[in-house]
Design an enzyme around this catalytic site. Structure first.
Site, PDB file in Angstrom:
ATOM      1  N   GLY B 218       0.825  -1.200   0.000  1.00  0.00           N
ATOM      2  CA  GLY B 218       0.000   0.000   0.000  1.00  0.00           C
ATOM      3  C   GLY B 218       0.862   1.254   0.000  1.00  0.00           C
ATOM      4  CB  SER B 219       0.121   4.606   1.285  1.00  0.00           C
ATOM      5  OG  SER B 219      -1.147   4.601   0.686  1.00  0.00           O
ATOM      6  CB  THR B 220       4.464   1.547   3.487  1.00  0.00           C
ATOM      7  OG1 THR B 220       4.173   0.308   2.843  1.00  0.00           O
ATOM      8  CG2 THR B 220       3.622   1.672   4.748  1.00  0.00           C
TER       9      THR B 220
END
Lengths: 498, 491
Positions: B218-220
Site C-alpha cells: 500500500g502507501s508505505t
C-alpha cells in the site's frame, strides 16, 4: 605366488596364536567395559566373573586346538574370537540400551540377550573342542558322504512338520520344541556341504571325462550326475517351500562354485548365476514378501513409515555413522528394528563408522582368505573341496547379509556370521570353523613319510604341497622337515606366516 | 584344482571389495543427503538425548533443555513459547525444526567443529553440556510491548536498529506454543500439529508473517516512489507535482481516485511532493510512477532489497516487483498495489535505510554463539547490505516522513517529546474485504539525531468490509501499535 610349498611347511606356532587371541579377548572386554561406561557411567556388574568365563572358554579352546591340531592355521581362532567378541559387545550394548529405556519409562526390564548368547558361545566352543578332539582326520567325513545327504535333507524338512515348524518374517525355517527353537537349515547347510565335497571328490573324474559335449561343456554321465541333481532339487525344493530365499542363494551359489572348482569348467559359474537369477525372478512372482524386498531395494523411500522402514532406518544408521561413527554405545538401536540380528552391521556402521566397518570386513577377509588358503594347500581333493566350500559359503553368507542391509542387493534375511544374536547360526559357524581348523592342521602338517596312497592331487600342476618328500625321518611336532622346494627355503619362521 | 581355486579366491575378494565400496559410498558421499531427510528422526532423537544449548534473549534463556525423567533424557522448554515462537521456531521429533532451532542447529547441538574438538578430548560426555548457546539481538521489552500492542490481530511487527541491522523485535500473530511440538509424547505432538495445520478456518499460526509472506505494501511503498522521484527526476520536497482528485489511467477505462476523493491541495490540481506524502495522495504517486516508468521504479525498489531474500539467518521470502509492466499497472504499483508485494521485514528495512542516511544494513538476529563453557564461537558484525539512496535523498525523505507523523496521516504514531518519522499504508488485497494496515517509521528523527529504532507494523485485513463507515473506521490500525513500540524504545 607359489604359496603351496611355502605354507605347507608351517611349524606349530603356539605363541603367535596365543598373542593374537589375547589381543582379541582384551579388545572385546575393553569394548564391553567401554559401552557400560558410556551408557551407564559405571563399570559392568560381574566384570570379573564374565571376564574369567570368557577367557576360560577361549583359553580351553586354544589349548585343545594346540593339543589336537597343532599345525592348524594360528590366525583362524583369534579372528573368530574377535568377531564374536565384538558381536557380544554389541548385543550387550543393545541390552543395556533397552534396560535403560525400560527403567526410565518405568517398564519391566527385558531379558538380557547377551547372557543367552554367551551360553551359546560356550556351547559352540565345547563343540569346537569336540570336533578337533573326535575328528582326527577330516577324511573320516568323506565316508559319511551319503549319511550327510540323508540327515541334511531330513533336517531341512523339520520346519514343515506341523506343530514343530514356525514361520518368521515370511519364511518357514524355524522349529520350536518347548523353550528351544532352532533353525535346522544352519546345520543342514554344513551336512550338505560335506555331501557335495565328498561326492565331487570321488566323482570328479567321471564328471570331467563323462559323456558328450554340449556348448563346450562336457556333460557327465547321468549315472554320476544323478545323486547330485537329486540332492540339489530336494534341497532347493525345500527352500522354496519354506520360502527361505537367503538360504537358497547360499546353497545354490556354493554348490556351483564347488562344481566349477571340481571340473575347472567356467560355464558352471554362469549356469549357477543364471539359475539364481531365474530363481529370484520366480520367487518375485510367487512370494509377496520377495516383491516387497525387491521394491525396497529399488526405491527404499517408497514407504518409509511401514514397508521400507527397516532398510531406510538401516541406511540412516550408516549415514549417521559417517566416516568415524558416533561412538560405541551412542547410536540409536531403538530406531533400528532387528538391530541385534539382521541389522547388527548397520549398528556397527552407525557407532564405529566407515573406519570400523573397514576393520571388520578385513577381519572377515582374513578368515575367508585363510580358509581358501587351506583349500589351496590341502593334500586331498575332499579336503580341498570341503575347505573351499566352507569358506565360500561363509563369504556368500556375509555378502548376502551385509549387502542386504546396505542396499547393495535385496535383503534376504540371513544372520551375520559371528555377530548376530542367535544360537543355531553361531553353532553352525563355529563347527564350520572347527572343520577348517581340522583341514588346515592336516594340510600344514609335514608330509607323512611313506607317501600316502591318498595323495591324489599331486597331478595338478605342481601346486600342491611339497613334492614327494626327501627322506629325513619324519618326527611330528618338534622338528618339521624343511621343505625341499628350491624356491622357498624358509627356515626363518616368523616371516613365513604373517 | 588349484587354478579355479585361485580364481574363486579372487572372486570372493571382489565381493568383499564391492561391500566396502558400497559402505564408502553411503557413509562418505550419501551421508549428508540421508542425514538431512525430513523423515530421519535420528538426528533429532540424538539431539534429545544430549543437552541442547539455550537460545538467550537479554541474558535469559527463552529455550533450553532440561533433564527429563523419561527415556529421551532431555526435554526442550520454551519459557515464553508463543511470544518467541516466530524467532525460536520449534524442535520436534516428528515434524523436524524451524527458526533458530533449525538454522543454528550446529551450534545448539554442539556440532560446531570447535565444540566437537573439545568433546573428542573429554573422557565422557555424560552430564556435560554438549550444546552451545545462541544469543539473540532481540530486546525482550520491545518484543513484549509489540506482542501486546498487536494483541489478537493477525499481523507482524519487525523492529531493528537502523545503524547495525540488529533485529530488536520480531512478532507475528497469531502465534503458537512450541512446547507442544517438543513434547516427548508423540500423540501430544500429533494433536498439536493437526490443530495448527487444520484446513478449515485456520489463521495459520505456523506462518511467520514478518518473513515468510509478502503482502501489498500500500502507501508505505510511496516512500520508494518518492525516493525514485528525487533520485531519478531530480525532485525535492517542494517540487510541484500533479495532485488531482482522480487520475485517468492510460490504456484503460479506469480512473484512480485519491482515498478521500478530493484534490491533494484543495483548489488546485497540483501540489508539492511533501504535501502529497503527508496526505498520501494516490494521484500524485501514480503519475510519478507513470513518469518514472516500470524499469526505473522497479530498479529503485530492488536497490532497497525487493526481489532479494534475506538470511537473518532464517530466510525471508522475496518481496516482489515486476521489472516490466504496462502503464496502468505501473501507476498502481507506484502506490503499492497491483503487482507489488512486500514482507514486513522488507518495509522495516526501507525505513531503516532512510533512517541510516541511505545505507541499508544487513538484518540479523544472532548476536553471538558461545560454547557451553562460555567460549565465544561466533560474533555478529554489522555489515552494510547496500546504499539504495544518497545521504541527501535520505534526509529529504526523513523531512517528509516527519511531516507525515506531525500533521499528516500518521499522527497516531506521535511519541510526546520525540520526533517520529513515518508513513502509513492501507492496502486493498481483495475487493470488498477489509484492508491491510501498515506503518513504517523510525525515531528519534530530529535533526542531528541518530535514530535508534526503525520498524514496520503490519495488520492483516480479515473478513468482509463493512458498509457502515463507523465499523469500517474502527478496524485496527498499525500506527497506534507502532506508537507503543517506539515509545517503549525511546522512553
Amino acid at each position: 605366488m607359489s604359496a603351496a610349498g611355502y605354507f605347507s611347511a608351517a611349524k606349530p606356532r603356539p605363541l603367535s596364536g596365543l598373542v593374537l587371541l589375547t589381543f582379541a579377548i582384551l579388545l572385546s572386554i575393553s569394548g564391553w567395559v567401554y559401552t557400560d561406561i558410556v551408557q551407564r557411567g559405571s563399570l559392568p556388574a560381574n566384570l570379573l566373573a564374565y571376564t574369567a568365563a570368557f577367557i576360560a572358554i577361549f583359553a580351553a579352546t586354544h589349548i585343545a586346538v594346540r593339543r589336537f591340531a597343532p599345525y592348524a592355521d594360528p590366525l583362524i581362532l583369534p579372528v573368530v574370537a574377535l568377531l564374536n567378541g565384538l558381536g557380544l559387545v554389541m548385543i550387550h550394548r543393545i541390552d543395556t540400551g533397552r534396560q535403560l529405556v525400560a527403567q526410565a519409562d518405568g517398564d519391566q526390564a527385558p531379558t538380557a540377550m547377551a547372557i543367552t548368547q554367551m551360553v551359546w558361545v560356550g556351547l559352540s566352543l565345547v563343540l569346537v573342542i569336540g570336533v578337533v578332539f573326535a575328528l582326527r582326520d577330516h577324511r573320516q567325513l568323506q565316508k559319511l558322504t551319503y549319511t550327510s545327504l540323508i540327515v541334511g535333507v531330513l533336517l531341512m524338512q523339520l520346519p514343515l512338520v506341523p506343530g514343530l515348524g514356525q514361520t518368521i518374517n515370511g519364511a518357514r525355517n524355524w522349529v520350536s520344541l518347548g523353550p528351544i527353537s532352532a533353525q535346522p537349515s544352519e546345520a543342514a547347510k554344513l551336512l550338505l556341504l560335506i555331501f557335495f565335497a565328498g561326492y565331487l571328490a570321488s566323482a570328479r573324474e567321471m564328471l570331467t571325462l563323462g559323456g558328450g559335449m554340449l556348448w563346450g561343456i562336457r556333460l557327465p554321465h547321468a549315472r554320476s550326475l544323478g545323486p547330485l541333481v537329486v540332492a540339489l532339487f530336494v534341497g532347493l525344493g525345500t527352500f522354496v517351500v519354506q520360502k527361505d530365499l537367503g538360504m537358497a542363494v547360499l546353497f545354490f551359489g556354493t554348490f556351483f562354485v564347488l562344481l566349477y572348482a571340481a571340473t575347472g569348467q567356467r560355464l558352471w559359474i554362469f549356469i549357477g548365476a543364471t539359475l539364481i537369477l531365474l530363481g529370484g525372478a520366480l520367487g518375485y512372482l510367487a512370494f509377496s514378501h520377495v516383491r516387497v524386498r525387491v521394491k525396497n531395494w529399488l526405491d527404499p523411500f517408497w514407504d518409509t513409515q511401514d514397508q521400507s522402514y527397516q532398510i531406510v532406518q538401516s541406511l540412516y544408521a550408516f549415514a549417521n555413522g559417517g566416516m568415524t561413527g558416533v561412538g560405541l554405545g551412542r547410536g540409536n538401536p531403538r530406531l533400528l528394528p532387528y538391530s541385534e540380528n539382521d541389522f547388527i552391521m548397520s549398528l556397527f556402521g552407525e557407532e564405529l563408522g566407515l573406519a570400523g566397518l573397514i576393520a571388520m570386513l578385513l577381519l572377515y577377509a582374513i578368515l575367508i582368505e585363510r580358509g581358501l588358503r587351506t583349500a589351496l594347500i590341502a593334500r586331498d581333493d575332499f579336503g580341498k573341496l570341503l575347505a573351499m566350500g566352507l569358506s565360500v559359503m561363509f563369504a556368500l553368507q556375509l555378502f548376502v547379509t551385509v549387502g542386504g542391509v546396505s542396499r547393495l542387493i535385496p535383503s534376504t534375511g540371513l544372520t551375520t556370521p559371528f555377530l548376530s544374536q542367535g544360537g543355531s547360526s553361531l553353532v553352525a559357524n563355529y563347527v564350520l570353523v572347527a572343520l577348517l581348523i581340522r583341514i588346515s592342521d592336516g594340510a600344514r602338517r609335514p608330509a607323512p613319510q611313506p607317501v600316502g596312497f591318498h595323495r591324489l592331487s599331486t597331478t595338478t600342476a605342481g601346486m600342491v604341497g611339497p613334492a614327494p618328500v626327501s627322506p629325513p625321518p619324519a618326527s611330528p611336532p618338534p622338528t618339521p622337515p624343511s621343505p625341499p622346494g628350491p624356491v622357498n627355503p624358509p627356515p626363518t619362521p616368523p616371516r613365513s606366516n604373517p | 584344482m588349484n587354478r579355479p581355486l585361485r580364481r574363486i579366491a579372487l572372486g570372493v575378494l571382489i565381493l568383499l571389495g564391492v561391500l566396502l565400496a558400497n559402505f564408502s559410498y553411503i557413509q562418505a558421499f550419501q551421508a549428508d543427503e540421508l542425514n538431512s531427510r525430513n523423515d530421519n528422526a535420528r538426528r533429532l532423537t540424538q539431539a534429545y538425548s544430549s543437552p541442547r544449548g539455550s537460545i538467550i534473549v537479554g541474558g535469559q534463556p527463552i529455550a533450553y533443555s532440561q533433564d527429563s525423567k523419561d527415556s529421551l533424557k532431555y526435554q526442550r522448554i520454551y519459557t515464553q513459547g508463543p511470544l518467541y515462537a516466530p524467532v525460536t521456531g520449534y524442535f520436534s521429533t516428528v515434524y523436524g525444526s524451524t527458526g533458530i532451532e533449525n538454522t543454528q542447529n550446529d551450534a545448539l547441538a554442539g556440532k560446531d567443529i570447535r565444540q566437537q574438538f573439545r568433546r573428542f578430548f573429554s573422557t565422557s560426555n555424560q552430564g556435560k553440556s554438549a550444546g552451545g548457546n545462541v544469543e539473540l539481538t532481540i530486546d525482550p521489552k520491545l518484543q513484549q510491548v509489540a506482542a501486546q500492542a498487536l494483541g489478537n490481530n493477525r499481523g507482524a511487527v519487525v523492529a531493528l536498529d537502523p545503524s547495525t541491522g540488529a533485529i530488536l523485535a520480531m512478532v507475528t500473530s497469531p502465534s503458537y506454543d512450541p512446547n507442544a511440538l517438543a513434547s516427548h509424547d508423540r500423540q501430544t505432538q500429533v494433536k498439536a500439529w493437526e490443530t495448527l495445520t487444520k484446513k478449515k478456518d485456520n489463521p495459520n499460526p505456523l506462518l511467520n508473517r514478518a518473513l515468510r509472506e509478502a503482502y501489498p505494501p500500500g502507501s508505505t511503498f510511496k516512500l520508494i516512489t518518492a525516493a525514485a522521484a528525487i533520485d531519478k527526476l531530480g525532485m525535492n520536497p517542494n517540487s510541484e507535482v500533479p495532485g488531482p482528485a482522480k487520475l485517468p489511467l492510460p490504456q484503460s477505462d479506469n480512473e484512480l481516485p485519491n482515498w478521500d476523493k478530493t484534490q491533494c491541495s484543495p483548489g488546485s490540481d497540483t501540489t508539492t511532493l511533501i504535501r502529497a506524502l503527508e496526505h498520501s495522495c494516490n494521484t500524485t504517486f501514480a503519475s510519478l510512477g507513470l513518469q518514472l516508468k516500470a524499469a526505473a521504479l522497479s530498479d529503485e525498489a530492488q536497490k532497497f532489497g525487493f526481489n532479494s531474500t534475506f538470511e537473518i539467518p532464517m530466510s525471508s521470502v522475496k518481496s516482489s516487483i515486476p521489472t516490466t509492466m504496462d502503464q496502468a499497472f505501473t501507476a498502481q504499483s507506484a502506490i503499492g498495489q497491483q503487482d507489488v508485494k512486500a514482507t514486513p521485514l522488507q518495509m522495516a528495512l526501507v525505513a531503516a535505510a532512510i533512517a541510516n542516511n541511505g545505507t541499508m544494513m544487513q538484518p540479523y538476529l544472532v548476536s553471538r554463539t558461545t560454547t557451553g563453557g562460555g567460549g565465544v564461537l561466533s560474533q555478529a558484525n554489522a555489515k552494510s547490505w547496500g546504499e539504495p539512496i544518497s545521504d541527501q535523498t535520505a534526509s529529504m525523505l526523513r523531512q517528509m516522513m516527519i511531516q507525515v507523523v506531525a500533521q499528516g496521516t500518521g499522527t497516531k504514531a506521535q511519541v510526546p517529546g520525540f520526533t517520529v518519522a513515518g508513513k502509513t499504508g492501507t492496502a486493498q488485497w481483495e475487493t470488498g474485504m477489509n484492508t491491510h494496515s501498515w506503518f513504517v517509521g523510525f525515531a528519534p528523527a530530529g535533526e542531528d539525531e541518530q535514530p535508534t529504532i526503525a520498524l514496520a507494523v503490519f495488520i492483516e485485513g480479515v473478513g468482509k468490509e463493512s458498509t457502515d463507515p463507523v465499523v469500517a473506521n474502527s478496524q485496527p490500525r498499525a500506527a497506534p501499535v507502532a506508537q507503543q513500540v517506539l515509545a517503549a524504545k525511546l522512553q
